[in-house]
Design an enzyme around this catalytic site. Structure first.
Site, PDB file in Angstrom:
ATOM      1  N   HIS A  54       0.859  -1.189   0.000  1.00 53.77           N
ATOM      2  CA  HIS A  54       0.000   0.000   0.000  1.00 53.77           C
ATOM      3  C   HIS A  54       0.893   1.236   0.000  1.00 53.77           C
ATOM      4  CE1 HIS A  54      -3.906  -1.880   1.797  1.00 53.77           C
ATOM      5  NE2 HIS A  54      -3.309  -2.716   0.951  1.00 53.77           N
ATOM      6  N   GLU A  56       0.976   3.850   1.838  1.00 58.63           N
ATOM      7  CA  GLU A  56       1.480   4.229   3.163  1.00 58.63           C
ATOM      8  C   GLU A  56       2.679   3.381   3.564  1.00 58.63           C
ATOM      9  OE1 GLU A  56      -3.131   4.420   3.595  1.00 58.63           O
ATOM     10  OE2 GLU A  56      -1.666   3.346   2.378  1.00 58.63           O
ATOM     11  N   CYS A  84      -6.145   1.998   5.888  1.00 59.57           N
ATOM     12  CA  CYS A  84      -6.837   0.777   6.301  1.00 59.57           C
ATOM     13  C   CYS A  84      -6.273   0.301   7.643  1.00 59.57           C
ATOM     14  CB  CYS A  84      -6.663  -0.304   5.231  1.00 59.57           C
ATOM     15  SG  CYS A  84      -4.964  -0.927   5.100  1.00 59.57           S
ATOM     16  N   CYS A  87      -2.469  -0.457   7.441  1.00 61.64           N
ATOM     17  CA  CYS A  87      -1.657   0.755   7.360  1.00 61.64           C
ATOM     18  C   CYS A  87      -1.680   1.539   8.671  1.00 61.64           C
ATOM     19  CB  CYS A  87      -2.105   1.611   6.182  1.00 61.64           C
ATOM     20  SG  CYS A  87      -1.735   0.819   4.596  1.00 61.64           S
TER      21      CYS A  87
END
Length: 179
Positions: A54, A56, A84, A87
């Site tokens: 992801h 992040e 999410c 993260c």
């Protein structure tokens, strides 16, 4: 020059557009410390065949490597979509001080929409949040990407069924067959 959250979110938006150009879900992130960019990242899940790639996490990993340690004390993470659960867990573990995000994620957000891990007193770190920075732009980038994806899928549907040559974005070839 005085820079603010909208400026840094602009950098995250540029990262999101890089992700879209690779056929990735367009989410971008940037880690800032003391008015300097430590690291940038965008989604690379399809490119790297990695469910944890992801935006992040890509940015946090780069930032930690740059400073030579895992603690990002005092850093701010700017991200175009609400983080999410995974993260937010990484954000908390990295000791990020502040998270600024563009648009909310009611289906998976862990910074207030579905869950709020940022202020959970059972955890040993809390994160300051700022939501809705350049929200319309962040939302437009995401909705435009998914609209294009749906129209591609729809144009390759025959008699209500997705044909074996239906295309969805892929980082390597630009398209991926789905049966």
């Amino acid at each position: 020059m005085m820079v603010d959250d909208t400026y840094w979110m602009g950098i995250a938006l540029r990262e999101a557009k890089k992700a879209a150009a690779r056929g990735e879900v367009p989410i971008g992130a940037v880690v800032v410390l003391d008015g300097q960019v430590l690291a940038r990242g965008h989604n690379l899940r399809e490119t790297q065949d990695d469910p944890t790639a992801h935006a992040e996490l890509v940015a946090i990993r780069k930032a930690a490597k740059k400073i030579g340690g895992w603690r990002l004390n005092g850093a701010t993470l700017y991200v175009t979509l609400e983080p999410c659960i995974m993260c937010m867990g990484a954000i908390l573990l990295a000791r990020v001080a502040r998270v600024v995000y563009g648009c909310s994620d009611p289906k998976g957000g862990a910074a207030g929409s579905l869950y709020d891990l940022s202020a959970d007193r059972r955890l040993n770190h809390r994160v300051e949040l700022a939501a809705g920075v350049r929200e319309t732009e962040c939302s437009t980038v995401l909705s435009g990407f998914f609209s294009t994806l749906r129209s591609r899928k729809k144009s390759h549907t025959i008699n209500g069924e997705v044909s074996e040559w239906s295309m969805v974005p892929d980082s390597k070839s630009g398209v991926r067959k789905r049966t």
